[in-house]
Design an enzyme around this catalytic site. Structure first.
Site, PDB file in Angstrom:
ATOM      1  N   ARG A 244       0.818  -1.214   0.000  1.00 28.23           N
ATOM      2  CA  ARG A 244       0.000   0.000   0.000  1.00 28.23           C
ATOM      3  C   ARG A 244       0.855   1.269   0.000  1.00 28.23           C
ATOM      4  NH1 ARG A 244      -2.292  -3.769  -0.941  1.00 28.23           N
ATOM      5  NH2 ARG A 244      -4.307  -4.519  -0.197  1.00 28.23           N
TER       6      ARG A 244
ATOM      7  N   SER B  51     -11.450  -0.663   2.040  1.00 24.01           N
ATOM      8  CA  SER B  51     -10.779  -1.045   3.281  1.00 24.01           C
ATOM      9  C   SER B  51     -10.184   0.209   3.914  1.00 24.01           C
ATOM     10  CB  SER B  51      -9.683  -2.071   3.000  1.00 24.01           C
ATOM     11  OG  SER B  51     -10.245  -3.255   2.486  1.00 24.01           O
TER      12      SER B  51
ATOM     13  N   GLU C  92      -5.999   3.927   5.542  1.00 23.94           N
ATOM     14  CA  GLU C  92      -5.503   3.814   4.175  1.00 23.94           C
ATOM     15  C   GLU C  92      -5.821   5.051   3.332  1.00 23.94           C
ATOM     16  OE1 GLU C  92      -6.119   0.579   0.639  1.00 23.94           O
ATOM     17  OE2 GLU C  92      -5.952  -0.158   2.677  1.00 23.94           O
TER      18      GLU C  92
END
Length: 364
Positions: A177, A255, A356
């Site tokens: 990520r 998410s 995130e």
């Protein structure tokens, strides 16, 4: 520079149109966020690059928006200009497996086009909301696959040097990520290029639940890409992770937290405390272990749908890793929920959850 003069400067650029009526709630999958000074809609990569250059030269903060699926934006007036990427061209070469997508292309359209052309490699990333230009920025991944697996290069507008260039994927420091484009604002993604399998088969399956869904006999097995795409979409829809304007469970940023990577001793302590031999844990190299953020959230006392009926912002009723707007939430409602979940997991397990999405005008 006044907004009128700035609007004139921007609309002088071929392919740019401006408006002052669009809000970030109109442009994000969370349906949250206030009103920017104006929105510059860019029909081509060249228009987007020139718009960003114009704003940089005048000291005006641009917010680059594609699909708006990874943004948490403050309520109220925002002292910035949105640069909206609307170039959605997708080019697929079935013979070589090369796929190029403009930054504004809807990501799932890119995946679908590649699968329909008989190419494999993107199918596990089906159903992820957002635009193609965002995928290398945070090395988007799902079901055991990552953009880094297939990305060859990225066409960038270098904001510091004031030039356009194709940059190899190897120069982006791609990790879980993460890329060196994330949070730095050093460059604008204009186009992405992938090299995919030309045999029509998927990438080797690495994710247990997906492999079981497809009846894989052994790890790393490959299936027709179209079949894997169907399975991924089926699983994601079951978790409300495919955007549906009529379903509040999908009004999310996907998410919301990354899966934390911790020392093995920390993972052992969590497992001992909960007493579950089947706790999801994955080797992450050098004595490190990746834990499931969703599992931690649930075990810390936050069930699906928390905090319950009537709350404007809630965990999804189908997937605890998604924080959702139930139709009338404010950004502060969502931020408050995020703070509560982070604090609860920290208190229960000593593990820090990291959000995130990109935060604009608001912070935890």
């Amino acid at each position: 520079m006044s907004d009128v003069a700035l609007t004139q400067r921007l609309t002088d650029i071929p392919g740019v149109t401006c408006d002052t009526s669009t809000t970030l709630a109109d442009l994000t999958t969370l349906r949250l966020g206030g009103a920017p000074r104006l929105t510059a809609r860019c029909a081509t990569a060249e228009a987007a690059a020139r718009a960003v250059c114009t704003l940089d030269e005048r000291g005006v903060e641009p917010l680059i928006v594609g699909g708006g699926s990874n943004l948490v934006v403050a309520d109220g007036p925002l002292d910035l200009v949105v640069v909206l990427l609307e170039d959605d061209a997708i080019r697929v070469d079935p013979a070589t497996g090369i796929v190029r997508a403009a930054a504004g292309a809807v990501w799932d359209d890119v995946v679908r086009a590649s699968v329909e052309a008989g190419l494999g490699g993107l199918e596990c990333l089906s159903g992820i909301p957002g635009s193609a230009g965002a995928t290398p920025v945070q090395n988007v991944g799902a079901y055991g696959a990552e953009i880094a697996d297939v990305l060859t290069r990225v066409r960038l507008w270098d904001r510091r040097a004031g030039r356009e260039e194709w940059v190899p994927a190897s120069e982006l420091d791609l990790a879980y990520r993460y890329s060196n484009l994330k949070f730095t604002h050093r460059a604008l993604v204009l186009e992405v290029e992938f090299r995919l399998h030309t045999d029509g088969l998927s990438a080797p399956l690495r994710f247990g639940a997906l492999a079981r869904e497809l009846g894989a006999a052994e790890p790393g097995e490959r299936f027709p890409a179209a079949r894997v795409r169907e399975a991924v979409l089926r699983i994601r829809r079951g978790k409300a992770m495919v955007l549906d304007p009529e379903d509040y469970d999908t009004w999310s940023a996907g998410s919301f937290f990354t899966n934390p990577v911790v020392d093995a001793a920390v993972a052992d302590a969590v497992q001992d405390k909960v007493g579950e031999a089947s706790m999801p844990r994955f080797a992450a190299g050098e004595g490190r272990v990746k834990l499931s953020a969703a599992w931690l959230i649930e075990r810390a006392g936050f069930p699906r749908g928390y905090p319950g009926e009537g709350a404007p912002a809630r965990l999804s009723t189908r997937h605890t890793l998604a924080l959702t707007n139930r139709g009338a939430a404010s950004t502060e409602d969502l931020v408050g929920l995020a703070r509560t979940v982070i604090a609860g997991v920290r208190r229960e397990f000593g593990v820090e959850l990291v959000p995130e999405p990109v935060w604009v005008g608001v912070a935890l």
